[in-house]
Scaffold this active site. Structure first.
Site, PDB file in Angstrom:
ATOM      1  CE  LYS A 139      -3.819  -2.472   2.141  1.00  4.99           C
ATOM      2  NZ  LYS A 139      -3.150  -3.740   2.479  1.00  4.99           N
TER       3      LYS A 139
HETATM    4  O1  LIG Z   1      -9.273  -3.664   1.524  1.00  7.51           O
HETATM    5  C1  LIG Z   1      -8.378  -4.405   1.920  1.00  7.51           C
HETATM    6  C2  LIG Z   1      -7.084  -4.336   1.455  1.00  7.51           C
HETATM    7  C3  LIG Z   1      -6.153  -5.212   1.914  1.00  7.51           C
HETATM    8  N1  LIG Z   1      -6.474  -6.160   2.822  1.00  7.51           N
HETATM    9  C4  LIG Z   1      -5.416  -7.102   3.240  1.00  7.51           C
HETATM   10  O2  LIG Z   1      -5.777  -8.425   2.824  1.00  7.51           O
HETATM   11  C5  LIG Z   1      -5.458  -9.357   3.830  1.00  7.51           C
HETATM   12  C6  LIG Z   1      -6.729  -9.980   4.379  1.00  7.51           C
HETATM   13  O3  LIG Z   1      -6.424 -10.903   5.402  1.00  7.51           O
HETATM   14  P1  LIG Z   1      -7.508 -11.859   6.107  1.00  7.51           P
HETATM   15  O4  LIG Z   1      -6.729 -12.500   7.193  1.00  7.51           O
HETATM   16  O5  LIG Z   1      -7.979 -12.837   5.069  1.00  7.51           O
HETATM   17  O6  LIG Z   1      -8.600 -10.993   6.601  1.00  7.51           O
HETATM   18  C7  LIG Z   1      -4.652  -8.594   4.868  1.00  7.51           C
HETATM   19  O7  LIG Z   1      -3.291  -8.626   4.506  1.00  7.51           O
HETATM   20  C8  LIG Z   1      -5.188  -7.184   4.748  1.00  7.51           C
HETATM   21  O8  LIG Z   1      -4.277  -6.215   5.187  1.00  7.51           O
HETATM   22  C9  LIG Z   1      -7.759  -6.243   3.295  1.00  7.51           C
HETATM   23  O9  LIG Z   1      -8.107  -7.092   4.123  1.00  7.51           O
HETATM   24  N2  LIG Z   1      -8.682  -5.355   2.817  1.00  7.51           N
END
Ligand SMILES: O=c1ccn([C@@H]2O[C@H](COP(=O)(O)O)[C@@H](O)[C@H]2O)c(=O)[nH]1
Length: 270
Positions: free
Chosen positions: A96
């Protein structure tokens, strides 16, 4: 990796799964903590156990930066391991980033040249000149945050600006940027119903969709509202897969969770 190659992988594996490598030393199996590089050993085991079920891996850099130099070294070893052993995987540095132009150029060099990721996530808030330096890298992809999965997405992203919601303006405006064919977009699975309108603006672009699993987003809804003619989706799950178990069988259990999602995806793709 080109999008054509990514689409071929999706068809071959019957999967559009992206596994998030968000490694937290407080959550990984305790027996790994005795090794010299527990983060890498954890990732290696997860990757070896799941690579045939997914088309992409997404380390979120925060989970590596949190451990300083050791974390960065583990991230470097992880991307090297993927590139050497599973070059068919589409790799995403979920970092990001985004800054004034010359600084963005340095971020792009770090993730695309030095670490050799296929893509990096970028925040659009600083505008065109903060994103175009990433788009200068041929064969690499810039994944722009559009509508994120968290509650705070409603603080700014859905506000109306020039008669349209800000996230739609970001997407529409970015289409005019140089090398915009290398753009992909992040849209949260928790906001799947928004995907239908997003698809009207960008029918052909790939979308990275996090939020299935731990955040409760629905894979079926994402598919229903978000798919395009060549699938056009990478659906991410991190905690729901990698922390399925914390014993000696952690990688096996992670595979079981990945398999559940892959099997659902195969049905949707049939
Ligand atoms: O809008 C967003 C952007 C990035 N993320 C990232 O994706 C993963 C989600 O992890 P989970 O454990 O499956 O919830 C994580 O790295 C977030 O920082 C997001 O969730 N939403």
């Amino acid at each position: 990796m080109t999008t054509t190659q990514l689409i071929q992988q999706i068809q071959t594996k019957k999967s559009f799964l992206c596994i998030g490598l968000d490694v937290d030393l407080e959550k990984i199996p305790p027996h790994l903590l005795a090794s010299e590089d527990p983060i890498f050993e954890f990732n290696k085991a997860i990757i070896d156990a799941t690579h045939d079920l997914c088309v992409s891996y997404k380390p979120n850099t925060a989970f590596y930066e949190a451990y300083g130099v050791k974390g960065w070294m583990a991230l470097q070893r992880t991307i090297d391991y993927l590139n050497q052993n599973y070059p068919e995987q589409f790799t995403i540095a979920d970092a990001k980033r985004g800054d004034i132009g010359n600084t963005s150029g340095r971020y792009a060099k770090a993730f695309f040249e030095d670490m050799a990721f296929d893509s990096v996530t970028v925040a659009p808030y600083m505008g065109k000149d903060s994103v175009e330096p990433f788009l200068e890298f041929e064969g690499k992809h810039t994944i722009l945050l559009a509508l994120t999965s968290n509650e705070g997405a409603f603080d700014f992203q859905t506000l109306t600006c020039d008669n349209q919601e800000l996230y739609k303006k970001v997407i529409a405006t970015s289409k005019g940027w140089k090398n915009s064919q290398q753009l992909m977009y992040v849209v949260g699975a928790t906001k799947a119903e928004y995907l239908a309108e997003i698809r009207q603006i960008i029918p052909d672009s790939f979308l990275l969709v996090p939020g299935v699993g731990a955040q409760g987003g629905s894979l079926e809804e994402v598919w229903h509202y978000g798919k395009n003619d060549s699938v056009g989706l990478l659906v991410n799950s991190s905690r729901g897969i990698i922390y399925a178990a914390s014993g000696l069988d952690f990688a096996e259990k992670a595979r079981e969770e990945a398999l559940k999602l892959q099997q659902e995806m195969a049905k949707l793709l049939a």
